[in-house]
Scaffold this motif. Structure first.
Motif, mmCIF file in Angstrom:
data_model
loop_
_atom_site.group_PDB
_atom_site.id
_atom_site.type_symbol
_atom_site.label_atom_id
_atom_site.label_comp_id
_atom_site.label_asym_id
_atom_site.label_seq_id
_atom_site.Cartn_x
_atom_site.Cartn_y
_atom_site.Cartn_z
ATOM 1 N N VAL A 174 0.858 -1.188 0.000
ATOM 2 C CA VAL A 174 0.000 0.000 0.000
ATOM 3 C C VAL A 174 0.893 1.237 0.000
ATOM 4 O O VAL A 174 1.717 1.404 0.897
ATOM 5 C CB VAL A 174 -0.940 0.019 1.224
ATOM 6 N N ILE A 180 -2.368 0.210 -4.655
ATOM 7 C CA ILE A 180 -2.393 -1.056 -3.920
ATOM 8 C C ILE A 180 -2.137 -2.199 -4.898
ATOM 9 O O ILE A 180 -2.859 -2.369 -5.889
ATOM 10 C CB ILE A 180 -3.740 -1.258 -3.200
ATOM 11 N N VAL A 189 -10.924 -1.664 1.191
ATOM 12 C CA VAL A 189 -9.895 -0.626 1.245
ATOM 13 C C VAL A 189 -10.515 0.617 1.881
ATOM 14 O O VAL A 189 -11.512 1.145 1.380
ATOM 15 C CB VAL A 189 -9.355 -0.288 -0.165
#
Length: 254
Positions: free
Chosen positions: A150, A173, A194
């Motif tokens: 990330v 990501i 997310v």
């Protein structure tokens, strides 16, 4: 037998046997790091740092970086695998560790991956016996690397933003091998959770859902914030495999 000296023969034989057994033999071990639910970690994302240690003393015997491709997507992600069928080929990322050993040695193998992504890097390890001259080839020793990489793209670290304007939260990501996350792709963006968590200096937090939009692997959300100092944390979570990943930064809202 006339003139035969058994004692001398025995001593000579023992010396030769000892000398032979004390010669170090080069032994190769293929070591690979594979992203959980994805492909091998290779040159495209900087590789995995490999350490081979003496399990008893901790001495580093050999070290290196995995290099090569992430592997065959069809074989790794789509086809059923039979027993003893290799996932790798001669182009698949790995590190061939060469050890000069005189006798069986118990070793620890550690992989730190992805080596160039410190906020995402994890360590996976295993232990095994290595026998002189008995090479470990093919897929070799494969270490499983869980997680997501990330990277917060926006806002930037310590960026000053206006409370009167919409603030863009954006993150890249990918899987630990660098494989992309896309809507309806092999690594399906809709399967993953997310979110951004924004916490001010008083400890009050707000959670924002993020979605993959115009660009592969890019998740976004827009919001407004009151004046203050904020920590921005973005996480990815896969409820199917348990893969997780986090990145954090700090911003100032005037």
């Amino acid at each position: 037998m006339k003139g035969f000296n058994f004692y001398r023969f025995f001593c000579a034989f023992t010396f030769v046997l000892f000398a032979f057994s004390s010669i170090a033999q080069e032994t190769s071990i293929m070591i690979r790091a594979k992203a959980k639910d994805a492909k091998f970690i290779g040159s495209s994302i900087g590789g995995a740092k490999i350490l081979v240690k003496d399990a008893l003393t901790g001495e580093i015997l050999v070290e290196g970086i995995t290099s090569g491709s992430t592997g065959n997507t069809e074989k790794i992600m789509k086809q059923d695998r039979k027993r003893n069928e290799m996932l790798s080929d001669d182009k698949t990322a790995g590190f061939n560790a060469l050890l000069d050993i005189q006798q069986p040695k118990f070793i620890t193998v550690e992989a730190y991956a992805p080596v160039n992504k410190k906020q995402a890097q994890v360590m996976s390890s295993t232990q095994l016996w290595v026998i002189p001259g008995k090479h470990i080839k093919g897929d070799g020793v494969v270490l499983d690397i869980p997680g997501f990489v990330v990277d917060i793209l926006s806002p930037q670290t310590h960026e000053r933003l206006a409370s009167t304007e919409k603030i863009e939260i954006k993150a890249n990501i990918v899987m630990m091998c660098g494989c992309p996350v896309t809507e309806d792709g092999i690594w399906d963006a809709s399967q993953y959770e997310v979110k951004a968590i924004l916490r001010n200096s008083e400890g009050i937090s707000e959670e924002i859902e993020m979605n993959q939009k115009n660009k592969e692997s890019t998740f976004q959300a827009d919001l407004s914030l009151d004046k203050g100092l904020y920590e921005v944390l973005i996480y990815a979570y896969d409820p199917v495999t348990g893969n997780t990943g986090v990145d954090k930064t700090n911003i100032i809202v005037n």
